[in-house]
Design an enzyme around this catalytic site. Structure first.
Site, short mmCIF file in Angstrom:
data_model
loop_
_atom_site.label_atom_id
_atom_site.label_comp_id
_atom_site.label_asym_id
_atom_site.label_seq_id
_atom_site.Cartn_x
_atom_site.Cartn_y
_atom_site.Cartn_z
N HIS A 1 -1.82 -8.29 -6.05
CA HIS A 1 -0.68 -7.81 -6.84
C HIS A 1 -0.82 -8.17 -8.32
O HIS A 1 0.18 -8.31 -9.03
CB HIS A 1 0.65 -8.36 -6.32
CG HIS A 1 0.97 -7.94 -4.91
ND1 HIS A 1 2.23 -8.06 -4.38
CD2 HIS A 1 0.21 -7.41 -3.93
CE1 HIS A 1 2.22 -7.63 -3.12
NE2 HIS A 1 1.00 -7.23 -2.83
N ASP B 1 -1.49 -9.10 12.58
CA ASP B 1 -1.40 -8.38 11.31
C ASP B 1 -1.90 -9.29 10.20
O ASP B 1 -2.28 -10.43 10.43
CB ASP B 1 0.04 -7.94 11.08
CG ASP B 1 0.19 -6.84 10.02
OD1 ASP B 1 -0.84 -6.40 9.46
OD2 ASP B 1 1.33 -6.42 9.76
N HIS C 1 -2.34 -2.32 6.68
CA HIS C 1 -1.66 -1.24 5.95
C HIS C 1 -2.61 -0.58 4.95
O HIS C 1 -3.49 -1.23 4.39
CB HIS C 1 -0.38 -1.70 5.27
CG HIS C 1 -0.52 -2.75 4.22
ND1 HIS C 1 -0.76 -2.46 2.90
CD2 HIS C 1 -0.43 -4.10 4.28
CE1 HIS C 1 -0.81 -3.58 2.20
NE2 HIS C 1 -0.63 -4.60 3.02
N ASP D 1 -5.63 -6.97 -0.46
CA ASP D 1 -4.36 -6.64 0.19
C ASP D 1 -4.20 -5.13 0.24
O ASP D 1 -3.74 -4.53 -0.72
CB ASP D 1 -3.22 -7.29 -0.60
CG ASP D 1 -1.87 -7.13 0.04
OD1 ASP D 1 -1.81 -6.72 1.20
OD2 ASP D 1 -0.86 -7.42 -0.64
N ASP E 1 -1.67 1.19 2.14
CA ASP E 1 -1.18 1.32 0.77
C ASP E 1 -1.45 0.09 -0.06
O ASP E 1 -1.78 -0.99 0.46
CB ASP E 1 0.32 1.63 0.77
CG ASP E 1 1.14 0.51 1.41
OD1 ASP E 1 0.77 0.08 2.52
OD2 ASP E 1 2.14 0.06 0.81
N GLU F 1 3.82 -0.52 3.25
CA GLU F 1 4.17 -1.93 3.41
C GLU F 1 4.58 -2.55 2.08
O GLU F 1 5.43 -3.44 2.04
CB GLU F 1 2.97 -2.68 4.01
CG GLU F 1 3.27 -4.10 4.49
CD GLU F 1 3.13 -5.17 3.42
OE1 GLU F 1 3.55 -6.31 3.64
OE2 GLU F 1 2.58 -4.86 2.33
N GLU F 2 3.96 -2.09 0.99
CA GLU F 2 4.24 -2.67 -0.33
C GLU F 2 5.55 -2.17 -0.93
O GLU F 2 5.94 -2.62 -2.00
CB GLU F 2 3.08 -2.34 -1.29
CG GLU F 2 1.72 -2.86 -0.86
CD GLU F 2 1.62 -4.37 -0.84
OE1 GLU F 2 2.62 -5.05 -1.13
OE2 GLU F 2 0.53 -4.88 -0.54
#
Length: 601
Positions: free
Chosen positions: A570, A292, A194, A229, A196, A263-264
């Site tokens: 995160h 993934d 992903h 991520d 984002d 995705e987030e």
């Protein structure tokens, strides 16, 4: 490809003369090999049934020492070179048809020039702040999506060969699909990632060692939001494909890259649209497998455990909304809506969901693998795990011991609940007419959304009756009352069942295992055969939740160590170890080449 086994037990393929066969030396050697092979087989059988009442402890100890000693001296745990019946291992799978190409790229990936290029392109991608927010509106209506157009320009400038050679389709403006057409009719497969990232909170910027969107390289780490991520996975995949194109590689099996962009947050604008496009284009169950982001490598006492996730927990946010009559606070009832809400919240927290360790579940499989191969696993738990394969009493004790050993097991073995949002009241002298709370649930692999809803209804119905409240649960009237109303609902309508569990028999799972092990064996820095690949359960959710219709073989795996992340994802100071970039590209290259020539799918 076959499960790992001792070379001692493999039949010899070399030719010998009749004279040699009849020689005393040859007969002695043959007898010795038969004896040695028999000891291995007997020890494996003893190991499997060790610690049952009918086997004396000294025999168990001898079998463990015999199996562990010749390979690495790890008494109690099996060596990776010994196959376990409770955690089957498959041998390293090196490309054969493309062996020369694979070896040439192994050399290239170890060069300083390649490392610097990988650092450069990842840094450029990180410098684009592709943040996605929970309150983002649809694409075309919310300008915050526009930053993804800049990332697309960066990717095209960094990988012109990929854009020229593959068919690139944009889905819902910012979803990316790369189609690399193969020459055969074999089922295609998907690599996913992903674009984002989680937003950076403004008040935390000062706490970062380097600007969160600097892509700064300090000689060891590359810093910035998305380095872990999930831009590292995306860039590693594109680097692998670019390197293969540079060597004039043309695939036999079609490969599809699918890159979402939210995705987030909800995932609906990105992977939600991508999944529909892929199903409409290729058909239902049209892909051999999908890979993934997900589990990582972990070093446990010198043994590397790779833990691809083969399933994910479900999800449900339950909103409890309580409504009562208002009025002046000088004439209050016995319980205001806020007071009543607190009783409902307390009832939920006082009655947590029961954990379970079913033998058919992924957590049980993970436990068996750790018990078989980890030298750090406590011996008493190792014994319990072996007994739990067939003994119900041992299974119950094992579950209790695991839950007591680490809070993570509570999340792994059961449905979790967390009261995360609460609101009510508008003025200090006015009785609140409405109060609400949202409880986040991560649903156990063995449970369901429906089972969770029934649990909530059964738990809260007596409380509603006690306070004469009407209860409306998930659209249905449950009880009637005159003092007010309580409503249970799916907050934001994000209910998600636990994912289907990916099979871990021979086939795609064996190919993934073999590719991971081949990556380590061919790496000049890692150069290890002490690798065990185990299934794991993801307690969070990825974009794969939208792809269930495309294949039953969904794996979630990121080819890096847990220690390759400086401070996790995160959070502040997200950074990725640059030495791992090359190794990730090496893995994706091995995986692509193995997929291309495999007859396992």
């Amino acid at each position: 490809m076959a499960p790992a086994q001792s070379d001692l037990c493999r039949p010899s393929t070399g030719r010998t003369s009749i004279k040699q066969q009849e020689s005393g030396w040859s007969r002695s050697l043959f007898a010795f090999r038969v004896l040695l092979c028999s000891l291995v087989i007997i020890s494996l059988v003893l190991y499997k049934f060790c610690d049952f009442a009918f086997l004396p402890r000294p025999i168990c100890r001898l079998s463990r020492l015999w199996l562990a000693g010749p390979c690495n001296g790890l008494a109690g745990s099996l060596s990776p070179c010994i196959n376990s019946t409770t955690c089957p291992q498959w041998t390293a799978l090196h490309p054969t048809k493309h062996r020369g190409l694979s070896e040439d790229l192994d050399v290239a990936y170890s060069s300083e020039d390649f490392k610097q290029r990988a650092i450069q392109v990842l840094g450029e991608a990180v410098r684009v702040p592709t943040e996605s927010y929970d309150d983002n509106g649809p694409v075309g209506e919310d300008s915050r999506w526009d930053t993804f157009a800049e990332l697309h320009r960066v990717l095209e400038a960094s990988f012109p060969r990929v854009y020229e050679s593959l068919n690139v389709t944009k889905v819902n403006t910012y979803g990316l699909v790369f189609h690399w057409q193969g020459s055969s009719t074999a089922k295609p497969y998907i690599l996913a990632a992903h674009q984002d990232v989680v937003p950076v909170e403004g008040q935390t910027v000062k706490d970062w060692r380097h600007d969160p969107y600097s892509g700064y390289y300090d000689g060891t780490w590359i810093w910035g939001r998305g380095t872990c991520d999930d831009k590292s996975d995306l860039i590693q995949q594109l680097l692998a494909i670019d390197s293969l194109l540079k060597q004039d590689f043309s695939p036999a099996r079609t490969l599809v890259l699918s890159y979402g962009f939210d995705e987030e947050s909800k995932g609906t604008e990105g992977a939600g649209h991508l999944a529909r496009y892929l199903e409409e284009t290729y058909g239902r169950d049209s892909f051999a497998l999908l890979l993934d982001e997900g589990g990582h490598y972990t070093d446990m006492g010198g043994i590397v455990f790779a833990a691809p996730s083969t399933s994910e927990k479900g999800y449900l946010d339950v909103e409890i909304t309580l409504s009562t009559l208002g009025g002046h606070s000088s004439l209050p009832p016995s319980h205001t809506s806020i007071g009543l809400l607190s009783r409902f919240i307390a009832a939920v927290e006082d009655n947590p969901h029961q954990a379970s360790l079913p033998r058919t579940g992924t957590p049980f499989a993970t436990t068996q693998c750790l018990a078989a191969y980890s030298p750090l696993y406590p011996d008493d738990l190792r014994r319990l795990a072996r007994q739990a394969v067939t003994n119900d009493a041992a299974l119950k004790v094992l579950q209790e011991r695991l839950l007591a050993s680490d809070p993570l097991y509570k999340a792994m073995l059961g449905t979790t609940q967390a009261v995360d949002l609460v609101e009510g009241g508008v003025k200090v002298n006015a009785l609140p007419e409405r109060a609400s709370a949202v409880i986040n649930h991560r649903i156990a692999e063995h449970s369901s959304v429906g089972e969770l809803q029934q649990h909530m209804i059964g738990l809260l119905t007596p409380l509603a009756a006690k306070y004469d409240l009407a209860l409306v649960a998930f659209g249905s009237n449950v009880t009637y009352g005159s003092a007010g109303r309580v409503v249970l609902s799916d907050f934001l309508r994000t209910a998600l069942e636990p994912s289907p569990v990916t099979p871990t028999e021979y086939g795609p799972w064996a190919l993934l295992q073999g590719s991971i092990k081949a990556t380590f064996e061919s790496s000049p820095t890692r150069n290890s055969s002490k690798v065990v690949v185990i299934p794991s359960l993801s307690i969070g959710n990825t974009d794969t939740r939208f792809y269930w219709n495309l294949t039953k073989h969904i794996f979630r795996f990121s080819p890096s160590f847990d220690t390759d992340s400086f401070n996790g994802a995160h959070t502040i100071n997200e950074a990725f170890r640059t030495d791992s970039l090359n190794e990730g590209v090496r893995f994706y290259t091995k995986f692509i080449l193995n997929m291309d020539e495999s007859d396992l799918l």
